[in-house]
Design an enzyme around this catalytic site. Structure first.
Site, PDB file in Angstrom:
ATOM      1  N   ASP A 182       9.368   2.779  -0.731  1.00  0.00           N
ATOM      2  CA  ASP A 182       8.357   3.480   0.052  1.00  0.00           C
ATOM      3  C   ASP A 182       8.623   3.133   1.520  1.00  0.00           C
ATOM      4  O   ASP A 182       8.183   2.088   1.998  1.00  0.00           O
ATOM      5  CB  ASP A 182       6.950   3.054  -0.389  1.00  0.00           C
ATOM      6  N   TYR A 241       0.857  -1.186   0.000  1.00  0.00           N
ATOM      7  CA  TYR A 241       0.000   0.000   0.000  1.00  0.00           C
ATOM      8  C   TYR A 241       0.895   1.239   0.000  1.00  0.00           C
ATOM      9  O   TYR A 241       1.848   1.306   0.786  1.00  0.00           O
ATOM     10  CB  TYR A 241      -0.898   0.012   1.236  1.00  0.00           C
ATOM     11  N   LYS A 264       4.960   9.775   8.327  1.00  0.00           N
ATOM     12  CA  LYS A 264       4.768   9.279   9.705  1.00  0.00           C
ATOM     13  C   LYS A 264       5.813   9.824  10.686  1.00  0.00           C
ATOM     14  O   LYS A 264       5.721  10.966  11.132  1.00  0.00           O
ATOM     15  CB  LYS A 264       4.726   7.748   9.687  1.00  0.00           C
TER      16      LYS A 264
END
Ligand code: KE4
Length: 435
Positions: free
Chosen positions: A242, A147, A270
């Site tokens: 990623d 994802y 994050k």
């Protein structure tokens, strides 16, 4: 019979559903795959989160990764209190951005140049556009179950909330866009080789979570990352890691430091915002210089590099620069993973706990889990029972088998023991071996 009294969270959820589809601002929060009502948080402190009905939980979600220092860390709070006195949005360059960029580069030296954005999605969306612009090619290779945020072309066999709700291929993505994305199973180098043999000259980039976290935690098999690196070199394609989730989580320097494979571009999010909105993408200067205003690839953002995210990120990374802190955190994660595995084994419950650095996932199956197809062999009913049992025992875990648990520096051995004890109680009371 006494009338059932709705909890404050249940009442709040009813009201939220009048405002938001599903009552949430991000699908995974709606507990779609485990059922029930999400608790509404009123505050977080240290390792704990507190809901509207006065319940406290050890927080193993930590906002899905950003809060590596736990809730309300004093250094981050102090930095924000100070920054707010000077205003909090300017639309001009600030030294705060340069400070955070230099701190990020201390951990990720491959990011020769970078750009801040406001989410992980923006980071990956911009990185694949940049790869197309820098190579003049259109195709992207991604992996089933990975994802990368809700980018149109990457919502193809995506993980996390897309999987949780059984829509790995999102509505609203035109076929013409989905067709620019080539798919391979995670950890399947031969499948990627075949894609390159067929499309090599059109492949702009290969993007992956170098340790998958959005179909549960799945490490790369030996040689997988190295093989992708070699294929991208052979075909002049751009390798994008990623590391929005794995950055500062699987290793202080992310998966690229842990496995010694250097991507051309890295996406972060994050942790680098300490819990405030942030994302970043960066890497080789010769690629980054294709980005406007130096090059032709456009990317922009009103709040990019916003002061509050920058100072929260700087304060967070400042604490993480103290190496022993991270090493101790990794050790505790390994002890917790072993503790959960032992409890399941003692109770005869099929469980395979996979942990890398400070993130882990207990899969309700024998394992090992190497790719998305393996995850679907998990016992999802058991996971739902486990989720609700852990909440009853005062531990908040991610509401999906496809998510990762996270630890923070506030999760000391006492907290980790509480989590293992809660798991032991749940397995004894709620989960019947063999069912
Ligand atoms: P955001 O746009 O949510 O900031 O980041 C997207 C993203 C990109 N890349 C990776 C590897 C990610 O894990 C994410 C976001 N992770 C999910 C948790 N699995 C965010 C939680 C949510 O969607 O609410």
């Amino acid at each position: 019979m006494a009338e059932y009294q709705l909890t404050r969270s249940e009442t709040a959820f009813t009201r939220a559903k009048e405002c938001f589809p599903g009552g949430v601002n991000s699908p995974v929060r709606a507990l779609g795959s485990v059922g029930g009502t999400p608790f509404f948080t009123v505050r977080g402190h240290g390792a704990e989160i507190h809901d509207a009905d006065g319940h406290s939980y050890v927080d193993m979600v930590l906002a899905y990764g950003p809060l590596i220092l736990g809730h309300g860390h004093p250094r981050v709070a102090e930095a924000l209190h100070e920054a707010v006195e000077d205003g909090w949005s300017y639309g001009t360059p600030t030294l705060l951005e340069t400070n955070l960029a230099n701190r990020v580069r201390n951990f990720f030296p491959s990011m020769e140049k970078m750009r801040f954005v406001n989410s992980g999605t923006e980071a990956t969306m911009s990185a694949i556009r940049l790869a197309r612009g820098a190579t003049g090619r259109d195709l992207t290779v991604k992996f089933e179950g990975c994802y990368h945020g809700h980018v149109d072309s990457l919502l193809v066999k995506a993980g996390s909330g897309a999987l949780t709700h059984g829509h790995p291929d999102s509505g609203g993505v035109p076929t013409s866009i989905a067709e620019t994305t080539l798919l391979a199973p995670f950890n399947d180098l031969e499948a990627v080789q075949a894609l390159f043999e067929r499309h090599g000259a059109q492949i702009a980039s290969v993007i992956l979570e170098p340790v998958a976290g959005n179909m549960g935690v799945i490490p790369p098999l030996p040689g997988f990352l190295e093989g992708l690196r070699a294929l991208c070199d052979e075909h002049q394609s751009i390798l994008i890691f990623d590391e929005v989730m794995t950055g500062f989580r699987v290793h202080r320097g992310g998966a690229q430091a842990l496995y010694g494979v250097v991507p051309d571009l890295t996406c972060l999010g994050k942790v680098i915002g300490g819990g405030l909105p942030v994302g970043a993408f960066g890497g080789r200067a010769d690629i980054m210089n294709h980005l406007a205003p130096e090059g032709s690839v456009y990317q922009a953002g009103t709040l990019s590099g916003n002061p509050l995210s920058m100072v929260a990120g700087c304060a967070t990374l400042e604490v993480l620069e103290d190496t022993p802190i991270f090493d101790r955190l990794e050790e505790r994660a390994a002890v917790l993973a072993q503790g959960l595995q032992t409890v399941a084994d003692e109770d005869g419950i099929e469980m395979c706990v996979q942990q890398v650095g400070t993130m882990l996932t207990p899969f309700f199956q024998a394992g090992p889990v190497h790719r998305l197809g393996d995850v679907s062999a998990s016992n999802f009913e058991r996971f739902a029972l486990f989720f609700h049992g852990m909440r009853r025992e005062g531990v908040s875990i991610p509401p999906s088998q496809y998510e990762a648990w996270f630890l923070a520096t506030t999760h000391d051995s006492t907290i980790c023991d509480r989590v293992v004890s809660a798991a032991r109680a749940v397995m004894a009371a709620d989960i019947i071996p063999g069912t």
